[in-house]
Design an enzyme around this catalytic site. Structure first.
Site, PDB file in Angstrom:
ATOM      1  N   GLN A 112       3.643  -1.097  -9.098  1.00  0.00           N
ATOM      2  CA  GLN A 112       3.924  -0.244  -8.330  1.00  0.00           C
ATOM      3  C   GLN A 112       4.951  -0.140  -7.423  1.00  0.00           C
ATOM      4  OE1 GLN A 112       1.122  -0.867  -4.998  1.00  0.00           O
ATOM      5  NE2 GLN A 112       0.507   1.454  -4.541  1.00  0.00           N
ATOM      6  N   SER A 115       7.093   1.228  -2.037  1.00  0.00           N
ATOM      7  CA  SER A 115       7.366   0.958  -0.786  1.00  0.00           C
ATOM      8  C   SER A 115       9.210   0.981  -1.307  1.00  0.00           C
ATOM      9  CB  SER A 115       7.019  -0.663  -0.095  1.00  0.00           C
ATOM     10  OG  SER A 115       5.644  -0.405  -0.902  1.00  0.00           O
ATOM     11  N   SER A 148       4.408  -6.489  -6.065  1.00  0.00           N
ATOM     12  CA  SER A 148       3.452  -7.704  -6.711  1.00  0.00           C
ATOM     13  C   SER A 148       3.613  -7.199  -7.994  1.00  0.00           C
ATOM     14  CB  SER A 148       2.296  -7.130  -5.771  1.00  0.00           C
ATOM     15  OG  SER A 148       1.797  -7.033  -5.223  1.00  0.00           O
ATOM     16  N   GLU A 231      -6.787   2.037  -4.627  1.00  0.00           N
ATOM     17  CA  GLU A 231      -5.655   1.268  -4.384  1.00  0.00           C
ATOM     18  C   GLU A 231      -6.909   0.297  -3.144  1.00  0.00           C
ATOM     19  OE1 GLU A 231      -1.482   0.642  -2.242  1.00  0.00           O
ATOM     20  OE2 GLU A 231      -1.761  -1.165  -2.852  1.00  0.00           O
ATOM     21  N   GLU A 364      -3.292  -0.274  11.169  1.00  0.00           N
ATOM     22  CA  GLU A 364      -2.193   1.074  12.143  1.00  0.00           C
ATOM     23  C   GLU A 364      -2.607   2.283  11.260  1.00  0.00           C
ATOM     24  OE1 GLU A 364      -0.747  -2.070  11.922  1.00  0.00           O
ATOM     25  OE2 GLU A 364      -1.566  -3.117  13.655  1.00  0.00           O
TER      26      GLU A 364
HETATM   27  C1  LIG Z   1       1.148  -8.743   0.026  1.00  0.00           C
HETATM   28  C2  LIG Z   1       1.515  -7.370   0.004  1.00  0.00           C
HETATM   29  C3  LIG Z   1       1.745  -7.332  -1.636  1.00  0.00           C
HETATM   30  C4  LIG Z   1       2.397  -6.022  -1.385  1.00  0.00           C
HETATM   31  N1  LIG Z   1       2.682  -4.912  -3.034  1.00  0.00           N
HETATM   32  C5  LIG Z   1       2.979  -4.180  -2.476  1.00  0.00           C
HETATM   33  C6  LIG Z   1       3.175  -3.230  -4.124  1.00  0.00           C
HETATM   34  O1  LIG Z   1       2.617  -4.239  -4.997  1.00  0.00           O
HETATM   35  N2  LIG Z   1       3.587  -2.136  -4.572  1.00  0.00           N
HETATM   36  C7  LIG Z   1       4.563  -1.303  -3.242  1.00  0.00           C
HETATM   37  O2  LIG Z   1       5.144  -0.606  -3.624  1.00  0.00           O
HETATM   38  N3  LIG Z   1       4.384  -1.649  -1.878  1.00  0.00           N
HETATM   39  C8  LIG Z   1       3.535  -3.162  -1.724  1.00  0.00           C
HETATM   40  N4  LIG Z   1       3.497  -3.811  -0.141  1.00  0.00           N
HETATM   41  C9  LIG Z   1       3.726  -2.911   0.230  1.00  0.00           C
HETATM   42  C10 LIG Z   1       2.591  -2.135   1.206  1.00  0.00           C
HETATM   43  O3  LIG Z   1       2.558  -1.354   0.822  1.00  0.00           O
HETATM   44  C11 LIG Z   1       4.024  -2.149   3.393  1.00  0.00           C
HETATM   45  O4  LIG Z   1       4.377  -3.216   3.499  1.00  0.00           O
HETATM   46  C12 LIG Z   1       3.229  -1.850   3.444  1.00  0.00           C
HETATM   47  O5  LIG Z   1       2.645  -0.112   3.737  1.00  0.00           O
HETATM   48  C13 LIG Z   1       3.561  -1.356   5.402  1.00  0.00           C
HETATM   49  O6  LIG Z   1       5.085  -1.178   5.210  1.00  0.00           O
HETATM   50  P1  LIG Z   1       6.145  -1.626   5.958  1.00  0.00           P
HETATM   51  O7  LIG Z   1       6.106  -2.867   5.092  1.00  0.00           O
HETATM   52  O8  LIG Z   1       7.844  -1.227   5.504  1.00  0.00           O
HETATM   53  O9  LIG Z   1       6.140  -1.460   7.319  1.00  0.00           O
HETATM   54  P2  LIG Z   1       6.974  -0.872   8.834  1.00  0.00           P
HETATM   55  O10 LIG Z   1       5.796   0.999   8.001  1.00  0.00           O
HETATM   56  O11 LIG Z   1       7.647  -0.710   8.502  1.00  0.00           O
HETATM   57  O12 LIG Z   1       5.231  -0.439   9.626  1.00  0.00           O
HETATM   58  C14 LIG Z   1       5.376  -1.432  10.234  1.00  0.00           C
HETATM   59  C15 LIG Z   1       4.453  -1.721  11.766  1.00  0.00           C
HETATM   60  O13 LIG Z   1       4.668  -0.073  12.608  1.00  0.00           O
HETATM   61  C16 LIG Z   1       3.379  -0.183  11.964  1.00  0.00           C
HETATM   62  N5  LIG Z   1       3.373   1.820  11.856  1.00  0.00           N
HETATM   63  C17 LIG Z   1       3.924   2.280  11.156  1.00  0.00           C
HETATM   64  N6  LIG Z   1       3.500   2.990  11.321  1.00  0.00           N
HETATM   65  C18 LIG Z   1       2.866   3.754  12.420  1.00  0.00           C
HETATM   66  C19 LIG Z   1       1.946   5.182  12.817  1.00  0.00           C
HETATM   67  N7  LIG Z   1       2.405   5.645  12.576  1.00  0.00           N
HETATM   68  N8  LIG Z   1       1.020   4.466  13.846  1.00  0.00           N
HETATM   69  C20 LIG Z   1       0.652   2.768  13.777  1.00  0.00           C
HETATM   70  N9  LIG Z   1       1.429   2.238  13.486  1.00  0.00           N
HETATM   71  C21 LIG Z   1       2.267   2.094  12.772  1.00  0.00           C
HETATM   72  C22 LIG Z   1       2.673  -0.879  10.954  1.00  0.00           C
HETATM   73  O14 LIG Z   1       1.293  -0.917  11.083  1.00  0.00           O
HETATM   74  C23 LIG Z   1       3.179  -2.326  11.544  1.00  0.00           C
HETATM   75  O15 LIG Z   1       3.033  -2.569  12.381  1.00  0.00           O
HETATM   76  C24 LIG Z   1       2.940  -4.854  -0.620  1.00  0.00           C
HETATM   77  C25 LIG Z   1       3.085  -5.567   1.034  1.00  0.00           C
HETATM   78  C26 LIG Z   1       2.292  -6.546   1.009  1.00  0.00           C
HETATM   79  C27 LIG Z   1       2.082  -7.187   2.558  1.00  0.00           C
END
Ligand SMILES: Cc1cc2nc3c(=O)[nH]c(=O)nc-3n(C[C@H](O)[C@H](O)[C@H](O)COP(=O)(O)OP(=O)(O)OC[C@H]3O[C@@H](n4cnc5c(N)ncnc54)[C@H](O)[C@@H]3O)c2cc1C
Length: 394
Positions: A112, A115, A148, A231, A364
């Site tokens: 996928q 992100s 992933s 998902e 969150e």
């Molecule tokens: C093990 C694992 C596998 C993954 N696999 C995939 C994959 O296969 N394909 C893919 O596309 N993505 C994948 N992801 C990515 C995942 O979807 C993102 O990490 C996730 O959506 C969070 O985005 P970010 O890491 O950019 O954090 P951010 O969006 O930067 O968030 C940082 C912090 O801010 C908080 N925050 C952000 N916005 C808000 C809000 N509006 N209100 C309150 N709090 C908020 C969040 O909760 C978090 O604590 C994976 C992640 C992990 C950990």
């Protein structure tokens, strides 16, 4: 109408024609797909019979009893849980015929590409660009992250920006990307567990034919909602036997190792046992709802509960085991094909479960979704709804 008796009859027919003991597992799976017994609620010709989804259990039980091979759903989870329902809903007939069979039999693994470094929770802000060429193809440039299974995937579901001049949700289009195409570069990302189960993916001048666009141009956000809702159900709504899944290993250790028990740990184990059972039964209800349609926002609630419980339970297990709980068999960087908690040590499960409250939408963000879409509470203030993506502050 295909009922349970009819499914049993068809399953017996399949087993007679392709005895599992004498049939190559891959051939058996293809024959099962062609017999409509892969996912019975899918349409005829696409691995199903248009039967109620709840009847899948009838087929699965008959095949398991006969020792038939399965398609190892954990290895192809993204394909089964996310790509397939999205292709089924938005794909052209040609796309459904091309992709669903190799996906289900496990010949083609999916990943996928959603992100990005600057777009996770705020996924609609994504900046990977897809530009239409004169011949109708698309050329894609950008970077995806946390992908992933990209290192084993043949195909990806990809969302990219096709119109920067409209508000962020409106200018996105959904594609099916060939991971073997020139310009797709996959680099490992090592995680807290020491493994690199996910990756960064760089897309440089990747050419995608228009026939691999899923849904309308600019409608990618809506298409992606089908993927994301599925998902959350896939992560949070697995079918489990009583005391299966999260609570199983710690309950087993508790029974087998009385010398580790303390009063405090006993109280916590009982509380978590009850919560895990409640979550398991709620998951069962969710699956019954799914039997009559696409998942809604209920999956977000389920995924929230799963993430919190998995983290608390694996933490309890590490505490119960004391110094033993920190043992780790191997710290070399491995590139697993799948995330498999089965048989792994408590330390691994504790560390891996940290990702549960991030992957598939952070806890969150899921709380926001439940608040707004399920409970009808006022939404968060949004100042960027009517601003063109190219004018957003970055
Ligand atoms: C093990 C694992 C596998 C993954 N696999 C995939 C994959 O296969 N394909 C893919 O596309 N993505 C994948 N992801 C990515 C995942 O979807 C993102 O990490 C996730 O959506 C969070 O985005 P970010 O890491 O950019 O954090 P951010 O969006 O930067 O968030 C940082 C912090 O801010 C908080 N925050 C952000 N916005 C808000 C809000 N509006 N209100 C309150 N709090 C908020 C969040 O909760 C978090 O604590 C994976 C992640 C992990 C950990």
């Amino acid at each position: 109408m295909t009922d349970a008796a009819e499914l049993r009859r068809r399953t017996a027919e399949l087993l007679a024609a392709e005895p599992p003991a004498d049939t190559d597992p891959a051939d058996f799976l293809k024959a099962r797909f062609d017999a409509g017994l892969a996912w019975v609620h899918y349409p005829e010709g696409l691995g199903g019979l248009g039967a109620p989804r709840s009847l899948q259990a009838v087929v699965d039980a008959e095949l398991a009893a006969a020792g038939a091979p399965d398609n190892d759903p954990r290895r192809i989870g993204i394909g089964l849980g996310m790509a397939a329902p999205t292709i089924l809903r938005y794909g052209t007939e040609e796309q459904k015929q091309r992709f669903l069979r190799p996906l289900w039999v496990g010949e083609e693994v999916w990943c996928q590409l959603f992100s990005e470094p600057g777009a996770g929770s705020d996924l609609a802000a994504l900046g990977t660009r897809a530009v239409r060429q004169d011949d109708g193809d698309w050329v894609v440039n950008g970077q995806k992250v946390w992908t992933s299974s990209a290192h084993v995937a043949r195909w990806a579901i990809l969302i990219a920006r096709t119109d920067p001049d409209v508000p962020k949700h409106a200018g996105i289009t959904y594609f099916l990307c060939d991971m073997t195409d020139p310009g797709v570069e996959v680099r490992p990302l090592r995680q807290i567990t020491g493994e690199a189960e996910f990756n960064e993916v760089f897309l440089t001048d990747v050419r995608i034919p228009d026939s691999r666009r899923l849904g309308d141009i600019g409608d990618g956000w809506r298409v992606a909602q089908t993927t994301l809702n599925n998902e959350r159900v896939a992560i949070g709504g697995m079918r489990l036997p009583r005391e299966g899944g999260m609570i199983g290993p710690v309950s087993k250790t508790w029974r087998e190792r009385p010398e580790l028990r303390t009063h405090d740990l006993h109280q916590r184990l009982l509380k978590l046992w009850v919560e895990a059972e409640a979550a398991r039964l709620t998951g069962e209800r969710l699956r019954q709802q799914l039997a009559v349609g696409q998942p809604g926002y209920e999956g977000s609630g389920m995924k929230l509960a799963f993430a919190r419980l998995n983290q608390e339970i694996s933490g309890l297990e590490v505490e119960l085991l004391g110094a033993e709980g920190l043992l780790y068999d191997d710290w070399t960087m491995r590139r697993p094909e799948l995330v498999d908690f089965t048989g792994r040590e408590a330390g691994y499960r504790y560390l891996r479960s940290k990702g549960n409250s991030i992957e598939g939408g952070t806890s969150e963000v899921l709380l926001n979704i439940v608040a707004e879409r399920v409970l009808g509470l006022p939404s968060e203030p949004r100042t960027d709804k009517d601003v063109a993506w190219k004018d957003l502050a970055r």
